[in-house]
Scaffold this motif. Structure first.
Motif, mmCIF file in Angstrom:
data_model
loop_
_atom_site.group_PDB
_atom_site.id
_atom_site.type_symbol
_atom_site.label_atom_id
_atom_site.label_comp_id
_atom_site.label_asym_id
_atom_site.label_seq_id
_atom_site.Cartn_x
_atom_site.Cartn_y
_atom_site.Cartn_z
ATOM 1 N N TYR A 72 0.849 -1.193 0.000
ATOM 2 C CA TYR A 72 0.000 0.000 0.000
ATOM 3 C C TYR A 72 0.884 1.243 0.000
ATOM 4 O O TYR A 72 1.827 1.351 0.765
ATOM 5 C CB TYR A 72 -0.903 0.001 1.239
ATOM 6 C CG TYR A 72 -1.732 1.257 1.370
ATOM 7 C CD1 TYR A 72 -2.840 1.483 0.538
ATOM 8 C CD2 TYR A 72 -1.395 2.232 2.312
ATOM 9 C CE1 TYR A 72 -3.585 2.636 0.666
ATOM 10 C CE2 TYR A 72 -2.139 3.387 2.433
ATOM 11 C CZ TYR A 72 -3.235 3.584 1.596
ATOM 12 O OH TYR A 72 -3.979 4.729 1.705
ATOM 13 N N TYR A 73 0.559 2.185 -0.916
ATOM 14 C CA TYR A 73 1.274 3.463 -1.006
ATOM 15 C C TYR A 73 0.267 4.596 -0.786
ATOM 16 O O TYR A 73 -0.848 4.572 -1.330
ATOM 17 C CB TYR A 73 1.885 3.643 -2.396
ATOM 18 C CG TYR A 73 3.139 2.865 -2.628
ATOM 19 C CD1 TYR A 73 4.366 3.293 -2.123
ATOM 20 C CD2 TYR A 73 3.116 1.706 -3.393
ATOM 21 C CE1 TYR A 73 5.523 2.578 -2.353
ATOM 22 C CE2 TYR A 73 4.261 0.979 -3.632
ATOM 23 C CZ TYR A 73 5.468 1.420 -3.103
ATOM 24 O OH TYR A 73 6.595 0.710 -3.340
ATOM 25 N N ARG A 74 0.696 5.623 -0.013
ATOM 26 C CA ARG A 74 -0.053 6.881 0.085
ATOM 27 C C ARG A 74 0.977 7.982 0.202
ATOM 28 O O ARG A 74 1.690 8.070 1.205
ATOM 29 C CB ARG A 74 -0.972 6.881 1.297
ATOM 30 C CG ARG A 74 -1.797 8.171 1.397
ATOM 31 C CD ARG A 74 -2.786 8.101 2.510
ATOM 32 N NE ARG A 74 -3.577 9.318 2.587
ATOM 33 C CZ ARG A 74 -4.554 9.557 3.460
ATOM 34 N NH1 ARG A 74 -4.859 8.626 4.353
ATOM 35 N NH2 ARG A 74 -5.226 10.696 3.458
ATOM 36 N N TYR A 75 1.061 8.822 -0.821
ATOM 37 C CA TYR A 75 2.112 9.827 -0.855
ATOM 38 C C TYR A 75 1.712 10.959 -1.785
ATOM 39 O O TYR A 75 0.728 10.871 -2.537
ATOM 40 C CB TYR A 75 3.426 9.200 -1.320
ATOM 41 C CG TYR A 75 3.348 8.526 -2.673
ATOM 42 C CD1 TYR A 75 3.736 9.186 -3.831
ATOM 43 C CD2 TYR A 75 2.879 7.223 -2.787
ATOM 44 C CE1 TYR A 75 3.659 8.570 -5.068
ATOM 45 C CE2 TYR A 75 2.794 6.594 -4.017
ATOM 46 C CZ TYR A 75 3.194 7.264 -5.159
ATOM 47 O OH TYR A 75 3.101 6.652 -6.379
ATOM 48 N N ILE A 76 2.453 12.068 -1.711
ATOM 49 C CA ILE A 76 2.259 13.223 -2.595
ATOM 50 C C ILE A 76 3.300 13.126 -3.700
ATOM 51 O O ILE A 76 4.488 12.977 -3.431
ATOM 52 C CB ILE A 76 2.419 14.554 -1.831
ATOM 53 C CG1 ILE A 76 1.438 14.612 -0.659
ATOM 54 C CG2 ILE A 76 2.224 15.734 -2.780
ATOM 55 C CD1 ILE A 76 -0.012 14.602 -1.090
ATOM 56 N N THR A 77 2.828 13.230 -4.929
ATOM 57 C CA THR A 77 3.736 13.101 -6.057
ATOM 58 C C THR A 77 3.516 14.254 -7.036
ATOM 59 O O THR A 77 2.451 14.896 -7.042
ATOM 60 C CB THR A 77 3.512 11.753 -6.787
ATOM 61 O OG1 THR A 77 4.478 11.620 -7.822
ATOM 62 C CG2 THR A 77 2.117 11.686 -7.393
ATOM 63 N N GLN A 78 4.495 14.528 -7.832
ATOM 64 C CA GLN A 78 4.422 15.610 -8.818
ATOM 65 C C GLN A 78 3.816 15.079 -10.113
ATOM 66 O O GLN A 78 4.254 14.062 -10.633
ATOM 67 C CB GLN A 78 5.816 16.172 -9.078
ATOM 68 C CG GLN A 78 5.861 17.335 -10.036
ATOM 69 C CD GLN A 78 7.267 17.883 -10.215
ATOM 70 O OE1 GLN A 78 8.151 17.590 -9.422
ATOM 71 N NE2 GLN A 78 7.461 18.654 -11.263
ATOM 72 N N TYR A 89 1.265 19.169 -7.490
ATOM 73 C CA TYR A 89 1.378 18.082 -6.536
ATOM 74 C C TYR A 89 0.005 17.495 -6.287
ATOM 75 O O TYR A 89 -0.966 18.215 -6.045
ATOM 76 C CB TYR A 89 1.973 18.572 -5.216
ATOM 77 C CG TYR A 89 3.449 18.879 -5.313
ATOM 78 C CD1 TYR A 89 4.383 17.840 -5.392
ATOM 79 C CD2 TYR A 89 3.899 20.200 -5.315
ATOM 80 C CE1 TYR A 89 5.743 18.116 -5.493
ATOM 81 C CE2 TYR A 89 5.256 20.474 -5.404
ATOM 82 C CZ TYR A 89 6.161 19.433 -5.492
ATOM 83 O OH TYR A 89 7.500 19.711 -5.587
ATOM 84 N N GLU A 91 -2.156 14.014 -4.427
ATOM 85 C CA GLU A 91 -2.112 12.838 -3.550
ATOM 86 C C GLU A 91 -2.304 11.574 -4.379
ATOM 87 O O GLU A 91 -3.145 11.540 -5.292
ATOM 88 C CB GLU A 91 -3.199 12.945 -2.484
ATOM 89 C CG GLU A 91 -3.171 11.776 -1.508
ATOM 90 C CD GLU A 91 -4.304 11.859 -0.491
ATOM 91 O OE1 GLU A 91 -4.303 11.045 0.451
ATOM 92 O OE2 GLU A 91 -5.181 12.728 -0.656
ATOM 93 N N GLN A 92 -1.555 10.600 -4.059
ATOM 94 C CA GLN A 92 -1.621 9.321 -4.787
ATOM 95 C C GLN A 92 -1.792 8.201 -3.761
ATOM 96 O O GLN A 92 -1.055 8.110 -2.778
ATOM 97 C CB GLN A 92 -0.334 9.077 -5.584
ATOM 98 C CG GLN A 92 -0.325 7.802 -6.391
ATOM 99 C CD GLN A 92 -1.195 7.909 -7.647
ATOM 100 O OE1 GLN A 92 -1.364 9.005 -8.194
ATOM 101 N NE2 GLN A 92 -1.760 6.788 -8.063
ATOM 102 N N GLN A 93 -2.770 7.318 -3.995
ATOM 103 C CA GLN A 93 -2.984 6.141 -3.166
ATOM 104 C C GLN A 93 -3.057 4.930 -4.083
ATOM 105 O O GLN A 93 -3.734 4.967 -5.113
ATOM 106 C CB GLN A 93 -4.284 6.234 -2.360
ATOM 107 C CG GLN A 93 -4.304 7.349 -1.332
ATOM 108 C CD GLN A 93 -5.580 7.308 -0.517
ATOM 109 O OE1 GLN A 93 -5.859 6.322 0.172
ATOM 110 N NE2 GLN A 93 -6.364 8.376 -0.596
#
Length: 491
Positions: A72-78, A89, A91-93
């Protein structure tokens, strides 16, 4: 006469614990079965055995299941926003899982690896844009290998069986090492028991002689100086007995510890009789040593490993290149039921090359080091061969001579016993002086020790020859034929 006297000489009085009777053969059997040295050598053999089993297993196809049940990934990406033509930017889940099966088979002839695999991946994105995808590789077959010309599998086929053969023969070699240790402990106790028994007899003898001396001094048959000498012999005999008792306890403790017995075990020794004559041909012993001794196998292994290093550094000194080619199928679908429908062909061919342009002679230096090391190893192998030949020659020569020394020591002991008895009787009737009696007693004790020492040297040389040649010249059989390698049992 000697056998009867020795069997009587080495029996100690029964103490609180019932003594264990051991002869030399039984002592060696117990040592190879129960001693800590035997356990250590057995585990050394098993370590080499499983190393060889691992090598054999690496030659067979391997089936591997690779799983990643959850990620599981939850992060802010460009991200790039095409509507505003700017990077933003977001949010990506994401949740993902994957699994796969792979079969690999090493190919010794070329040094490459064939592989067949199948993969299934799942990915689900959350957030503003939701999506679910399945990706599958139903089937893929491929082949990869280095293009250098260095083939590690080919060298393993030469080295690993030789290493295992060395391990097996090292186990037999170490078994004979344990036998040598058992002989040493056995005769150390035998010598201590002989010293103790002789000291006891000496105490009784000096006490009797001193009493006789007192009576003879009263009638002026001996001088005051001779009487004092007899008294001194009596005191010294008692001191010698106490020291002999301490040495006996230490020798018995050492043998019991070596055999992994209770430290307070009382041991009675049954001394071996004079061995029958057996001449070992020098040429045959040298031939058996070259055929069986693990040191020769070790040197062969060292040379092969050095030649392998030369081969590897030589081909790596030019450039590095590898090949990976595969053909298979893959598919992507939003539903699991569609991920295996109408798969598309997947092809891969890749060749990678690394060419050193300037390395300041590093690779050339490694190659030259490997060549020089090979020369060193060959010289060391020859030196070890000569050293082993010398050791075999000297041991066989000592063994053949030792049999004659035993016969001589046995004859000397018989003569010393008779001489002491006659001198003792002559002293009692006043026809021998104290010095003659003391000298006769010392000669008897020295003859006794020399005989035991000759027996010890004989058996030490006997088992040392077995160790160096891995051959039993008494039965004419190779020790390897009496060893069950599968069960690690020495018969």
């Amino acid at each position: 006469m000697i056998a009867i006297m020795l069997s009587t000489l080495f029996l100690l009085p029964l103490q609180a614990q019932q003594p264990i009777k051991l002869d030399l053969k039984r002592t060696i059997e117990l040592a190879n079965d129960s001693s800590l040295s035997a356990f250590r050598y057995q585990n050394m053999y098993l370590s080499g055995y499983w190393e060889y089993r691992t090598y054999k297993a690496n030659r067979l196809p391997s089936l591997t299941l690779n799983l990643m049940p959850a990620q599981y990934y939850r992060y802010i990406t460009q991200r790039y926003d095409s509507n505003t033509d700017t990077d933003v930017y977001r949010e990506q889940q994401m949740f993902s899982a994957s699994g796969g099966l792979s079969i690999k088979q090493n190919f010794d002839l070329t040094g490459g690896t064939f592989y067949i695999d199948s993969d299934l991946d799942y990915m689900r994105n959350f957030g503003e844009t939701k999506s679910t995808q399945f990706s599958s590789v139903p089937f893929r077959i491929g082949y990869s290998q280095s293009l250098l010309g260095y083939n590690p599998f080919r060298w393993d086929r030469k080295i690993e069986p030789l290493k295992f053969e060395k391990v097996k023969k090292e186990f037999i070699y170490n078994t004979e090492v344990v036998s040598e240790e058992a002989v040493t402990y056995f005769f150390n106790l035998a010598m201590a028991q002989a010293d103790y028994q002789l000291a006891k007899e000496n105490v009784a003898s000096t006490d009797t002689l001193y009493s006789i001396g007192l009576q003879r001094h009263k009638i002026a048959a001996i001088s005051r100086a001779d009487l004092l000498t007899l008294q001194l012999d009596k005191v010294n005999a008692q001191n010698t007995l106490e020291n002999a008792q301490i040495a006996l306890k230490r020798a018995m403790f050492a043998l019991a510890s070596f055999l992994n017995m209770d430290k307070n075990t009382q041991i009675e020794l049954d001394m071996p009789s004079r061995p029958q004559g057996m001449e070992i041909p020098m040429d045959e012993a040298l031939a058996k040593a070259k055929m069986n001794n693990p040191e020769f196998l070790q040197q062969q292994q060292n040379i092969l490993e050095a030649e392998r290093d030369v081969n590897r550094t030589r081909v790596e000194s030019r450039f590095n290149a590898s090949l990976n080619a595969s053909v298979g199928f893959n598919q992507v679908a939003e539903k699991f039921k569609d991920v295996y429908r109408k798969p598309l062909q997947q092809d891969l061919v890749s060749i990678s090359v690394s060419i050193p342009l300037i390395d300041w002679g590093v690779r050339k230096g490694k190659y030259n080091m490997a060549k020089n090391n090979l020369n060193v190893v060959k010289i060391a192998a020859r030196q070890e061969e000569l050293k082993l030949e010398e050791e075999v020659t000297m041991t066989v020569s000592d063994f053949n001579i030792q049999q004659r020394l035993i016969r001589s020591a046995e004859e000397a002991l018989d003569l010393a016993v008779m001489a002491y008895e006659q001198t003792r009787q002559r002293f009692i009737i006043g026809k021998a002086d104290v010095n003659s009696l003391t000298l006769s007693l010392n000669r008897q004790q020295e003859a006794q020790k020399n005989y035991i020492s000759a027996l010890q040297n004989y058996w030490l040389n006997y088992y040392k020859i077995r160790k160096l040649t891995l051959h039993d010249f008494e039965s004419g059989l190779s020790l390897s034929d009496r060893f069950d390698f599968d069960n690690s049992m020495y018969k």
